[in-house]
Design an enzyme around this catalytic site. Structure first.
Site, PDB file in Angstrom:
ATOM      1  N   LEU A   1     -46.616 -35.751 -38.982  1.00  0.00           N
ATOM      2  CA  LEU A   1     -47.910 -35.768 -39.642  1.00  0.00           C
ATOM      3  C   LEU A   1     -48.828 -34.724 -39.014  1.00  0.00           C
ATOM      4  O   LEU A   1     -48.836 -34.538 -37.798  1.00  0.00           O
ATOM      5  CB  LEU A   1     -48.531 -37.159 -39.536  1.00  0.00           C
ATOM      6  CG  LEU A   1     -47.708 -38.274 -40.196  1.00  0.00           C
ATOM      7  CD1 LEU A   1     -48.293 -39.637 -39.869  1.00  0.00           C
ATOM      8  CD2 LEU A   1     -47.623 -38.062 -41.698  1.00  0.00           C
TER       9      LEU A   1
ATOM     10  N   ARG B   1     -46.635 -27.000 -47.441  1.00  0.00           N
ATOM     11  CA  ARG B   1     -46.864 -28.142 -46.550  1.00  0.00           C
ATOM     12  C   ARG B   1     -48.340 -28.549 -46.512  1.00  0.00           C
ATOM     13  O   ARG B   1     -48.672 -29.727 -46.419  1.00  0.00           O
ATOM     14  CB  ARG B   1     -46.348 -27.796 -45.137  1.00  0.00           C
ATOM     15  CG  ARG B   1     -46.653 -28.833 -44.067  1.00  0.00           C
ATOM     16  CD  ARG B   1     -45.937 -30.147 -44.376  1.00  0.00           C
ATOM     17  NE  ARG B   1     -46.428 -31.210 -43.529  1.00  0.00           N
ATOM     18  CZ  ARG B   1     -45.699 -31.844 -42.615  1.00  0.00           C
ATOM     19  NH1 ARG B   1     -44.446 -31.516 -42.428  1.00  0.00           N
ATOM     20  NH2 ARG B   1     -46.218 -32.812 -41.908  1.00  0.00           N
TER      21      ARG B   1
ATOM     22  N   ASP C   1     -49.917 -38.833 -32.812  1.00  0.00           N
ATOM     23  CA  ASP C   1     -50.785 -37.660 -32.776  1.00  0.00           C
ATOM     24  C   ASP C   1     -50.053 -36.543 -33.519  1.00  0.00           C
ATOM     25  O   ASP C   1     -49.020 -36.794 -34.148  1.00  0.00           O
ATOM     26  CB  ASP C   1     -51.162 -37.292 -31.328  1.00  0.00           C
ATOM     27  CG  ASP C   1     -49.968 -36.960 -30.453  1.00  0.00           C
ATOM     28  OD1 ASP C   1     -48.870 -36.665 -30.977  1.00  0.00           O
ATOM     29  OD2 ASP C   1     -50.133 -36.982 -29.220  1.00  0.00           O
ATOM     30  N   ALA C   2     -50.543 -35.318 -33.446  1.00  0.00           N
ATOM     31  CA  ALA C   2     -49.939 -34.230 -34.216  1.00  0.00           C
ATOM     32  C   ALA C   2     -48.671 -33.680 -33.574  1.00  0.00           C
ATOM     33  O   ALA C   2     -48.018 -32.814 -34.154  1.00  0.00           O
ATOM     34  CB  ALA C   2     -50.958 -33.113 -34.432  1.00  0.00           C
ATOM     35  N   GLY C   3     -48.274 -34.182 -32.400  1.00  0.00           N
ATOM     36  CA  GLY C   3     -47.047 -33.729 -31.754  1.00  0.00           C
ATOM     37  C   GLY C   3     -45.847 -34.535 -32.223  1.00  0.00           C
ATOM     38  O   GLY C   3     -45.945 -35.409 -33.076  1.00  0.00           O
TER      39      GLY C   3
ATOM     40  N   ASP D   1     -43.637 -37.277 -31.301  1.00  0.00           N
ATOM     41  CA  ASP D   1     -43.483 -38.448 -30.432  1.00  0.00           C
ATOM     42  C   ASP D   1     -44.209 -38.276 -29.092  1.00  0.00           C
ATOM     43  O   ASP D   1     -43.701 -38.667 -28.042  1.00  0.00           O
ATOM     44  CB  ASP D   1     -41.994 -38.772 -30.213  1.00  0.00           C
ATOM     45  CG  ASP D   1     -41.289 -39.090 -31.518  1.00  0.00           C
ATOM     46  OD1 ASP D   1     -41.896 -39.788 -32.360  1.00  0.00           O
ATOM     47  OD2 ASP D   1     -40.145 -38.649 -31.701  1.00  0.00           O
TER      48      ASP D   1
ATOM     49  N   HIS E   1     -40.213 -45.706 -32.376  1.00  0.00           N
ATOM     50  CA  HIS E   1     -39.254 -44.653 -32.022  1.00  0.00           C
ATOM     51  C   HIS E   1     -38.085 -45.270 -31.257  1.00  0.00           C
ATOM     52  O   HIS E   1     -38.310 -46.062 -30.334  1.00  0.00           O
ATOM     53  CB  HIS E   1     -39.939 -43.582 -31.167  1.00  0.00           C
ATOM     54  CG  HIS E   1     -39.044 -42.448 -30.826  1.00  0.00           C
ATOM     55  ND1 HIS E   1     -38.693 -41.487 -31.742  1.00  0.00           N
ATOM     56  CD2 HIS E   1     -38.411 -42.133 -29.675  1.00  0.00           C
ATOM     57  CE1 HIS E   1     -37.874 -40.622 -31.158  1.00  0.00           C
ATOM     58  NE2 HIS E   1     -37.682 -40.987 -29.906  1.00  0.00           N
TER      59      HIS E   1
ATOM     60  N   ASN F   1     -46.276 -45.613 -34.592  1.00  0.00           N
ATOM     61  CA  ASN F   1     -44.910 -45.274 -34.955  1.00  0.00           C
ATOM     62  C   ASN F   1     -43.947 -46.044 -34.066  1.00  0.00           C
ATOM     63  O   ASN F   1     -44.250 -46.320 -32.905  1.00  0.00           O
ATOM     64  CB  ASN F   1     -44.684 -43.767 -34.758  1.00  0.00           C
ATOM     65  CG  ASN F   1     -43.283 -43.331 -35.142  1.00  0.00           C
ATOM     66  OD1 ASN F   1     -42.814 -43.598 -36.243  1.00  0.00           O
ATOM     67  ND2 ASN F   1     -42.609 -42.660 -34.234  1.00  0.00           N
TER      68      ASN F   1
END
Length: 186
Positions: A87, A59, A133-135, A137, A101, A99
């Site tokens: 991401l 990854r 962000d890195a979470g 949603d 959703h 994004n």
């Protein structure tokens, strides 16, 4: 003119809405993680350059390849339009990414938002455009629009109604963000 890169994994209906919109921007590329994604055909027909970076066993290497490609394309805005990958912080901290959703975040995050809303017995759901962000949603909400859940709705019928709302919402959100990108990036 502002530069947009689109990330997409599937049929490309959101991307098509962006291609068809009269935005004051250049869509410089579509990047997919799926070699056979219909979005790539849509992009070819719209004369937009395409790239495919399939998920790798490592990854970290995939993140590095994606980051390098996005950086080379020099986008002012990256639009995740049905990109079914989370991401890394390495990417989300470097680029401005939005994004779409199919739920009213923070309710029903993740890949099964429509199914989850129905299973929860919700009476409404909708579409959210948010910063990535890195979470999963968890980024700041930019815009939302509600969609009523009708008696007898299936996952498919509800998702189709949400997609209609999503297409308009993502185009309107991009149009609103474009003039502000210097301030955001600055």
């Amino acid at each position: 003119m502002k530069r947009i890169v689109i990330l997409a994994s599937g049929s490309g209906t959101l991307a098509q809405a962006i291609f068809d919109a009269q935005l004051d921007a250049d869509i410089v590329a579509v990047i997919s993680d799926q070699r056979d994604a219909a979005v790539l055909d849509r992009a070819h027909k719209a004369r937009i350059e395409t790239f495919t970076i399939p998920m790798l066993p490592d990854r970290t290497e995939w993140d590095r390849e994606l980051e390098t490609l996005i950086a080379a394309l020099k986008p002012d805005l990256v639009v995740s339009a049905g990109f079914m990958r989370i991401l890394s912080e390495r990417i989300t901290s470097k680029f401005k990414i939005i994004n779409s959703h199919p739920a009213l975040l923070p309710l029903f995050p993740g890949a099964h938002a429509v199914r989850d809303a129905l299973a929860a017995g919700a009476t409404e759901t909708g579409a959210t455009i948010h910063w990535v962000d890195a979470g999963v949603d968890t980024g700041k909400v930019i815009a939302q629009e509600r969609v009523e859940i009708l008696p007898g709705d299936t996952e498919e019928s509800l998702h189709e109604r949400i997609k209609i709302v999503e297409r308009g919402l993502i185009v309107a959100t991009i149009a609103e963000l474009l003039p502000t990108l210097e301030k955001i990036n600055g």
